[in-house]
Design a protein around this motif. Structure first.
Motif, mmCIF file in Angstrom:
data_model
loop_
_atom_site.group_PDB
_atom_site.id
_atom_site.type_symbol
_atom_site.label_atom_id
_atom_site.label_comp_id
_atom_site.label_asym_id
_atom_site.label_seq_id
_atom_site.Cartn_x
_atom_site.Cartn_y
_atom_site.Cartn_z
ATOM 1 N N ALA A 107 0.903 -1.350 -0.008
ATOM 2 C CA ALA A 107 -0.163 0.090 0.108
ATOM 3 C C ALA A 107 0.719 1.200 -0.147
ATOM 4 C CB ALA A 107 -0.843 -0.108 1.178
ATOM 5 N N ALA A 108 0.261 2.449 -0.346
ATOM 6 C CA ALA A 108 1.086 3.610 -0.532
ATOM 7 C C ALA A 108 1.609 3.986 0.911
ATOM 8 C CB ALA A 108 0.205 4.622 -1.104
ATOM 9 N N GLY A 109 2.920 4.302 1.011
ATOM 10 C CA GLY A 109 3.453 4.463 2.085
ATOM 11 C C GLY A 109 3.942 3.536 2.979
ATOM 12 N N THR A 110 3.967 2.275 2.441
ATOM 13 C CA THR A 110 4.573 1.195 3.172
ATOM 14 C C THR A 110 5.598 0.377 2.327
ATOM 15 O OG1 THR A 110 2.975 -0.576 2.484
ATOM 16 C CG2 THR A 110 2.342 1.093 4.278
ATOM 17 N N LEU A 111 6.105 -0.653 3.030
ATOM 18 C CA LEU A 111 7.130 -1.628 2.090
ATOM 19 C C LEU A 111 6.169 -2.961 2.178
ATOM 20 C CD1 LEU A 111 10.528 -0.805 3.709
ATOM 21 C CD2 LEU A 111 9.613 -0.036 1.311
ATOM 22 N N ALA A 112 5.378 -3.125 2.949
ATOM 23 C CA ALA A 112 4.705 -4.250 3.030
ATOM 24 C C ALA A 112 3.857 -4.798 2.140
ATOM 25 C CB ALA A 112 4.151 -4.466 4.586
ATOM 26 N N GLY A 113 4.153 -5.829 1.580
ATOM 27 C CA GLY A 113 3.205 -6.555 0.748
ATOM 28 C C GLY A 113 2.433 -7.680 1.201
ATOM 29 N N ARG A 114 1.308 -8.222 0.616
ATOM 30 C CA ARG A 114 0.816 -9.246 1.106
ATOM 31 C C ARG A 114 0.407 -10.411 -0.177
ATOM 32 N NH1 ARG A 114 -3.534 -9.944 4.982
ATOM 33 N NH2 ARG A 114 -5.201 -11.351 4.378
ATOM 34 N N ILE A 115 0.740 -11.472 0.404
ATOM 35 C CA ILE A 115 0.328 -12.713 -0.481
ATOM 36 C C ILE A 115 -0.714 -13.543 0.207
ATOM 37 C CG2 ILE A 115 1.396 -14.731 -1.881
ATOM 38 C CD1 ILE A 115 4.034 -13.491 -1.563
ATOM 39 N N GLU A 116 -1.703 -13.983 -0.463
ATOM 40 C CA GLU A 116 -2.806 -14.836 0.093
ATOM 41 C C GLU A 116 -2.915 -15.963 -0.667
ATOM 42 O OE1 GLU A 116 -5.741 -10.835 0.501
ATOM 43 O OE2 GLU A 116 -6.214 -12.389 -1.026
ATOM 44 N N LEU A 117 -3.311 -17.018 0.166
ATOM 45 C CA LEU A 117 -3.300 -18.422 -0.351
ATOM 46 C C LEU A 117 -5.055 -18.517 -0.495
ATOM 47 C CD1 LEU A 117 -1.998 -20.905 -1.127
ATOM 48 C CD2 LEU A 117 -2.290 -21.887 1.099
ATOM 49 N N HIS A 118 -5.535 -18.744 -1.715
ATOM 50 C CA HIS A 118 -6.895 -19.081 -2.007
ATOM 51 C C HIS A 118 -7.081 -20.421 -2.382
ATOM 52 C CE1 HIS A 118 -7.978 -14.553 -3.171
ATOM 53 N NE2 HIS A 118 -7.165 -14.693 -2.083
ATOM 54 N N LEU A 119 -8.392 -21.000 -1.773
ATOM 55 C CA LEU A 119 -8.655 -22.392 -2.229
ATOM 56 C C LEU A 119 -10.260 -22.182 -2.939
ATOM 57 C CD1 LEU A 119 -8.314 -25.311 -2.433
ATOM 58 C CD2 LEU A 119 -9.220 -25.589 0.016
ATOM 59 N N GLY A 125 -5.365 -18.383 3.761
ATOM 60 C CA GLY A 125 -4.244 -17.893 4.465
ATOM 61 C C GLY A 125 -3.527 -16.815 3.949
ATOM 62 N N ALA A 126 -2.614 -16.108 4.748
ATOM 63 C CA ALA A 126 -2.128 -14.927 4.053
ATOM 64 C C ALA A 126 -0.670 -14.568 4.677
ATOM 65 C CB ALA A 126 -2.867 -13.526 4.081
ATOM 66 N N VAL A 127 0.357 -13.913 4.055
ATOM 67 C CA VAL A 127 1.404 -13.825 4.615
ATOM 68 C C VAL A 127 1.753 -12.160 4.470
ATOM 69 C CG1 VAL A 127 3.050 -14.637 2.815
ATOM 70 C CG2 VAL A 127 4.047 -14.094 4.937
ATOM 71 N N THR A 128 2.229 -11.248 5.436
ATOM 72 C CA THR A 128 2.742 -10.042 4.905
ATOM 73 C C THR A 128 4.096 -9.940 4.954
ATOM 74 O OG1 THR A 128 2.154 -9.172 7.013
ATOM 75 C CG2 THR A 128 0.508 -8.967 5.345
ATOM 76 N N ALA A 129 4.940 -9.331 4.246
ATOM 77 C CA ALA A 129 6.323 -9.242 4.166
ATOM 78 C C ALA A 129 6.877 -7.850 3.699
ATOM 79 C CB ALA A 129 7.114 -10.440 3.289
ATOM 80 N N SER A 130 7.916 -7.609 4.222
ATOM 81 C CA SER A 130 8.422 -6.195 4.032
ATOM 82 C C SER A 130 9.918 -6.290 3.622
ATOM 83 C CB SER A 130 8.552 -5.377 5.332
ATOM 84 O OG SER A 130 6.983 -5.295 5.854
ATOM 85 N N PRO A 131 9.822 -6.227 2.159
ATOM 86 C CA PRO A 131 11.413 -6.241 1.420
ATOM 87 C C PRO A 131 11.881 -4.841 1.381
ATOM 88 C CG PRO A 131 9.649 -6.548 -0.303
ATOM 89 C CD PRO A 131 8.918 -6.521 1.202
ATOM 90 N N CYS A 132 13.202 -4.531 1.436
ATOM 91 C CA CYS A 132 13.859 -3.236 1.111
ATOM 92 C C CYS A 132 14.966 -3.569 0.100
ATOM 93 C CB CYS A 132 14.497 -2.665 2.326
ATOM 94 S SG CYS A 132 15.195 -1.219 2.019
ATOM 95 N N ALA A 133 14.735 -3.150 -1.222
ATOM 96 C CA ALA A 133 15.713 -3.205 -2.319
ATOM 97 C C ALA A 133 16.795 -2.480 -1.940
ATOM 98 C CB ALA A 133 15.053 -2.701 -3.443
#
Length: 207
Positions: A107-119, A125-133
């Motif tokens: 989202a704007a102003g954050t580093l955190a992306g979200r990956i969801e697992l859909h069935l 389920g979901a995971v949020t992670a903050s990568p910094c290039a």
């Protein structure tokens, strides 16, 4: 999931697509099964089942199947499905059936992306992670799996999906509260975070 076959609607409620089985990230070279039996010794035929529930290919360990056949109370680990964690769909473009990953950008102003697992189109389920290039570091902020889908490998698959987006980064993960979360955390080969990434600024990272 609803399939239309010959005019008859099948909802999956009767188990016609099979039940829930463990899931693991797909790897090129399988050495052991989920119980540690070696699969590279050619002791048995290597069967490659297909999960219609997940719409994924998998592996079956004949040793485990024999053990589970003798002990009806044994946990079902003989068969598991393989999910390619590098295949992550954009929101709104994911298949509506089977087990798939859906990646949301930060989202704007954050580093955190979200990956969801859909069935079958439902988030399980979901995971949020903050990568910094700039730092080439990343943190797994939060992992959640719906209670009825736990102990199937969904959590570790989500973590692998996060790492797959930046495999060369140095990954860390915080120590969560509660015995269940801490038990899961102890299975992730990541150190605890050190000093917070300076590039995050004052942004409130999604957790």
């Amino acid at each position: 999931m609803i399939d239309q076959v010959g005019g008859a609607v099948r909802s999956g409620a009767r188990g016609e697509f099979g039940g829930l089985i463990p899931v693991r990230p797909a790897t090129g070279n399988l050495v052991v099964c989920l119980r540690g039996h070696r699969l590279d010794l050619d002791l048995y035929d290597k069967l490659k089942p297909y999960s219609h529930r997940y719409r994924l290919h998998g592996t079956l360990c004949e040793v485990c199947r024999a053990q589970e056949g003798c002990d009806p109370a044994a946990r079902r680990l003989a068969e598991w499905a393989h999910l390619d964690v590098t295949v992550q769909h954009a929101p709104g473009a994911a298949p509506g059936d089977g087990l798939v990953l859906v990646a949301h950008p930060p989202a704007a102003g954050t580093l955190a992306g979200r990956i969801e697992l859909h069935l079958d189109g439902t988030e399980v389920g979901a995971v949020t992670a903050s990568p910094c290039a700039s730092c080439r570091t990343a943190t797994v902020d939060y992992v959640h799996v719906v209670a009825e889908y736990r102990r199937l490998g969904f959590g570790r698959t989500l973590v692998a999906a996060a790492v797959a987006r930046a495999p060369s980064y140095r990954w860390t993960a915080p120590l969560p509260d509660g015995p269940v979360a801490q038990s899961f955390r102890a299975r992730i080969a990541m150190r605890r975070p050190g000093q917070r990434c300076a590039h995050a600024g004052a942004a409130d990272l999604t957790r």
